[in-house]
Design a protein around this motif. Structure first.
Motif, PDB file in Angstrom:
ATOM      1  N   GLN A 371       0.847  -1.188   0.000  1.00  0.00           N
ATOM      2  CA  GLN A 371       0.000   0.000   0.000  1.00  0.00           C
ATOM      3  C   GLN A 371       0.887   1.244   0.000  1.00  0.00           C
ATOM      4  N   VAL A 372       0.714   2.102  -0.995  1.00  0.00           N
ATOM      5  CA  VAL A 372       1.482   3.351  -1.092  1.00  0.00           C
ATOM      6  C   VAL A 372       0.561   4.491  -0.690  1.00  0.00           C
ATOM      7  N   VAL A 373       1.018   5.319   0.244  1.00  0.00           N
ATOM      8  CA  VAL A 373       0.178   6.373   0.819  1.00  0.00           C
ATOM      9  C   VAL A 373       0.857   7.724   0.667  1.00  0.00           C
ATOM     10  N   ASN A 374       0.078   8.702   0.238  1.00  0.00           N
ATOM     11  CA  ASN A 374       0.543  10.089   0.183  1.00  0.00           C
ATOM     12  C   ASN A 374      -0.303  10.920   1.138  1.00  0.00           C
ATOM     13  N   TYR A 375       0.349  11.501   2.128  1.00  0.00           N
ATOM     14  CA  TYR A 375      -0.337  12.362   3.091  1.00  0.00           C
ATOM     15  C   TYR A 375      -0.299  13.786   2.555  1.00  0.00           C
ATOM     16  N   GLY A 376      -1.471  14.351   2.282  1.00  0.00           N
ATOM     17  CA  GLY A 376      -1.544  15.679   1.701  1.00  0.00           C
ATOM     18  C   GLY A 376      -1.369  16.778   2.725  1.00  0.00           C
ATOM     19  N   LEU A 377      -1.979  17.923   2.436  1.00  0.00           N
ATOM     20  CA  LEU A 377      -1.878  19.111   3.284  1.00  0.00           C
ATOM     21  C   LEU A 377      -2.390  18.789   4.692  1.00  0.00           C
ATOM     22  N   GLY A 378      -1.485  18.833   5.673  1.00  0.00           N
ATOM     23  CA  GLY A 378      -1.874  18.513   7.042  1.00  0.00           C
ATOM     24  C   GLY A 378      -2.303  17.066   7.206  1.00  0.00           C
ATOM     25  N   GLY A 379      -1.860  16.182   6.290  1.00  0.00           N
ATOM     26  CA  GLY A 379      -2.288  14.784   6.304  1.00  0.00           C
ATOM     27  C   GLY A 379      -1.911  14.082   7.596  1.00  0.00           C
ATOM     28  N   HIS A 380      -2.793  13.242   8.098  1.00  0.00           N
ATOM     29  CA  HIS A 380      -2.578  12.579   9.376  1.00  0.00           C
ATOM     30  C   HIS A 380      -3.406  11.303   9.454  1.00  0.00           C
ATOM     31  N   TYR A 381      -3.157  10.540  10.514  1.00  0.00           N
ATOM     32  CA  TYR A 381      -3.956   9.350  10.806  1.00  0.00           C
ATOM     33  C   TYR A 381      -4.012   9.259  12.324  1.00  0.00           C
ATOM     34  N   LYS A 464       4.703  13.869   2.463  1.00  0.00           N
ATOM     35  CA  LYS A 464       5.015  12.583   3.084  1.00  0.00           C
ATOM     36  C   LYS A 464       4.450  11.424   2.268  1.00  0.00           C
ATOM     37  N   TRP A 465       5.344  10.530   1.855  1.00  0.00           N
ATOM     38  CA  TRP A 465       4.967   9.308   1.163  1.00  0.00           C
ATOM     39  C   TRP A 465       5.471   8.111   1.965  1.00  0.00           C
ATOM     40  N   VAL A 466       4.627   7.127   2.160  1.00  0.00           N
ATOM     41  CA  VAL A 466       5.054   5.883   2.807  1.00  0.00           C
ATOM     42  C   VAL A 466       4.503   4.699   2.015  1.00  0.00           C
ATOM     43  N   ALA A 467       5.155   3.550   2.198  1.00  0.00           N
ATOM     44  CA  ALA A 467       4.665   2.289   1.627  1.00  0.00           C
ATOM     45  C   ALA A 467       4.508   1.304   2.782  1.00  0.00           C
ATOM     46  N   ASN A 468       3.323   0.726   2.915  1.00  0.00           N
ATOM     47  CA  ASN A 468       3.028  -0.209   4.004  1.00  0.00           C
ATOM     48  C   ASN A 468       2.925  -1.638   3.473  1.00  0.00           C
ATOM     49  N   LYS A 469       3.497  -2.556   4.236  1.00  0.00           N
ATOM     50  CA  LYS A 469       3.330  -3.970   3.937  1.00  0.00           C
ATOM     51  C   LYS A 469       2.820  -4.641   5.203  1.00  0.00           C
ATOM     52  N   TRP A 470       1.626  -5.219   5.106  1.00  0.00           N
ATOM     53  CA  TRP A 470       1.041  -5.898   6.256  1.00  0.00           C
ATOM     54  C   TRP A 470       1.135  -7.403   6.060  1.00  0.00           C
ATOM     55  N   ILE A 471       1.708  -8.085   7.049  1.00  0.00           N
ATOM     56  CA  ILE A 471       1.955  -9.513   6.971  1.00  0.00           C
ATOM     57  C   ILE A 471       1.001 -10.213   7.940  1.00  0.00           C
ATOM     58  N   HIS A 472       0.390 -11.302   7.493  1.00  0.00           N
ATOM     59  CA  HIS A 472      -0.629 -11.997   8.277  1.00  0.00           C
ATOM     60  C   HIS A 472      -0.062 -13.211   9.017  1.00  0.00           C
ATOM     61  N   GLU A 473      -0.878 -13.741   9.949  1.00  0.00           N
ATOM     62  CA  GLU A 473      -0.462 -14.833  10.840  1.00  0.00           C
ATOM     63  C   GLU A 473      -0.141 -16.127  10.096  1.00  0.00           C
ATOM     64  N   HIS A 474      -1.059 -16.514   9.196  1.00  0.00           N
ATOM     65  CA  HIS A 474      -0.896 -17.815   8.544  1.00  0.00           C
ATOM     66  C   HIS A 474       0.385 -17.827   7.708  1.00  0.00           C
ATOM     67  N   GLY A 475       1.081 -18.939   7.750  1.00  0.00           N
ATOM     68  CA  GLY A 475       2.347 -19.050   7.037  1.00  0.00           C
ATOM     69  C   GLY A 475       3.542 -18.712   7.904  1.00  0.00           C
TER      70      GLY A 475
END
Length: 488
Positions: A371-381, A464-475
């Motif tokens: 997942q590639v995310v771009n946080y815009g003007l005052g971008g937050h989470y 601000k640009w980030v790339a997220n990788k989420w890894i799951h339990e199985h495996g």
């Protein structure tokens, strides 16, 4: 606009030349009668040249060309949602970084009595009309805490320039006084609402609505009613911060406990992977509980630009899980896109690198797409968990369990703000370009780790640009096995 101004300037230069010629011939009326050549020139200018210059279709053609050009680009111009979103971003930055509204209007990112948090290379101040719009956005949503602060600044600036009309302004001192008076009334300060309304009437004495308001305020004060729906003092309390104060600009603060310091440090890691033998990962342990590690120089500048370029055309407003659905939310302001590992060799290579560093299995369906995310003007989470906290979460649709780990790659640098703040653990990690932040979302027993509650602080300055990788339990059963202690 540039083309229109060039064409119009050319037309006006020709018009000025014609005017100067006629003016020169008119300087001595007697000479023009005495000299037949001069008389001929003047008559010709006023008879033959006049229509072609004064009644030229050139001005109409230039205007039509301007409108045609604007019609092509207007679909891409900012809309009301963009403008209001930018206004809300300024209010968000005002709250989280405790910035002075007067300072912001003067182009300063400053807390009262403190040095500037950020000094931009180019100084930009806001006009009275700009401040009015920010205040109006708050006013329209019943947010009188913010509307009062911004409308006060608008009134102050309008007073300084009252009487000098600005073509770009869509509001006036009267508009600002009107909205500010009602904001104060709704906040419970009736005497100040009355004072502002009386000032309004000094500019527009026949306004019946404001006259009725003045009569209403006077009556309320005579009856001893000092507050309306909310207590005035309560309205002056700022909203809760999205991030803890120490996370504002990103330094790792406060320092970890002494017993944790023993396990923190930097190292070159191969993780027993042949992939990392020639170029080990540069690992910095940030915290042991929760387990958070920062891998420096995880990607190159070229790789980061490639990933941003691939995601750019597909960016859409980010959504959040809401029960069994996903929806947009004000507490997550960003745009995101998803990239498969087949999208480009760079994405595939990045997956291999993540697998080598973490020792986890990223093959489908054990991990989500990048997942590639771009946080815009005052971008937050705002504060959230990456792992699902309900069995009804959409995350379980992959049939691969919960999110066991997160790796977040910083694809860009920011000038100020944008830190990742771990709320309960009470520390923050600044944006480090090309680094990757890794943490375990789940404990070894499969329960969620509450210490991983984290937030993306608003970007004060930068992209601000980030790339997220989420890894799951199985495996991951044999890669991160359960502990003998069920509490781990």
């Amino acid at each position: 606009l540039r083309s229109y101004l060039r064409d119009e300037s050319s037309r006006l230069r020709r018009l000025r030349r014609f005017y100067e010629k006629v003016q020169a011939l008119h300087q001595d009326p007697e000479a023009s009668v005495d000299n037949p050549l001069l008389a001929f020139s003047l008559i010709k200018r006023l008879h033959s040249d006049w229509p072609s210059v004064i009644y030229s279709d050139e001005a109409t053609r230039n205007t039509q060309a301007l409108h045609a050009g604007l019609g092509e680009v207007e679909q891409e111009l900012p809309g009301t949602e963009d403008l209001d979103g930018a206004a809300r971003a300024l209010m968000r930055l005002q709250d989280v970084y405790a910035l002075s509204v007067k300072g912001l209007a003067n182009g300063l990112f400053q807390r009262a009595g403190h040095p500037p948090l950020y000094s931009p290379g180019r100084h930009v101040s806001l006009s009275a009309d700009d401040c009015f719009h920010v205040g109006k956005v708050a006013y329209d949503t019943g947010d009188y805490y913010h509307s009062i602060a911004w409308l006060e600044e608008a009134v102050s600036l309008f007073r300084l320039s009252y009487g000098s009309w600005n073509l770009e302004d869509r509001s006036s001192l009267e508009d600002a006084l009107d909205h500010l008076a009602f904001s104060y009334f709704m906040a419970g300060n009736i005497s100040h609402a009355l004072s502002l309304s009386r000032e309004f009437l000094s500019y527009d004495p026949s306004n019946q609505r404001v006259l009725r308001n003045v009569a209403k305020y006077e009556k309320l004060l005579e009856m001893g009613t000092g507050a309306s729906r909310w207590d005035w003092q309560g309205c002056h309390d700022p909203p809760p911060l999205l991030c803890p104060p120490h996370a504002l600009l990103g330094p790792l603060s406060p320092q970890p406990a002494p017993e944790q310091l023993l396990n923190l440090g930097c190292s070159y890691e191969t993780n027993s992977s042949p992939y990392l033998l020639l170029q080990p990962a540069k690992k910095e342990m940030v915290r042991m509980q929760p387990y958070v590690a920062l891998y420096h120089d995880f990607i190159t500048d070229a790789e980061a630009e490639t990933i941003k370029g691939l995601a750019g055309p597909w960016l859409q407003r980010s959504v959040v899980a809401s029960g069994e659905k996903q929806q947009k939310a004000e507490y997550r302001i960003s745009k995101s896109a998803w990239l498969k590992d087949t999208a480009d060799p760079v994405v595939w290579a990045l997956d291999q690198r993540i697998a080598a560093v973490t020792g986890l299995d990223l093959r489908p369906p054990y991990a989500e797409y990048l997942q590639v995310v771009n946080y815009g003007l005052g971008g937050h989470y705002e504060p959230h968990f990456d792992h699902a906290t309900s069995m009804k979460s959409p995350l379980y649709r992959m049939k691969s369990g919960n999110r066991i780990a997160t790796i977040m790659i910083y694809l860009s640098a920011v000038e100020a703000g944008g830190s990742t703040a771990f709320i309960y653990a009470n520390f923050s990690v600044p944006v480090v370009k090309n680094a990757a932040l890794f943490w375990w979302n789940l404990r070894r027993n499969g329960n969620g780790d509450e210490d991983t509650l984290h937030a993306g602080c608003p970007v004060l300055a930068g992209d601000k640009w980030v790339a997220n990788k989420w890894i799951h339990e199985h495996g991951q059963e044999f890669r991160r096995p359960c502990s003998a202690d069920p509490q781990d």
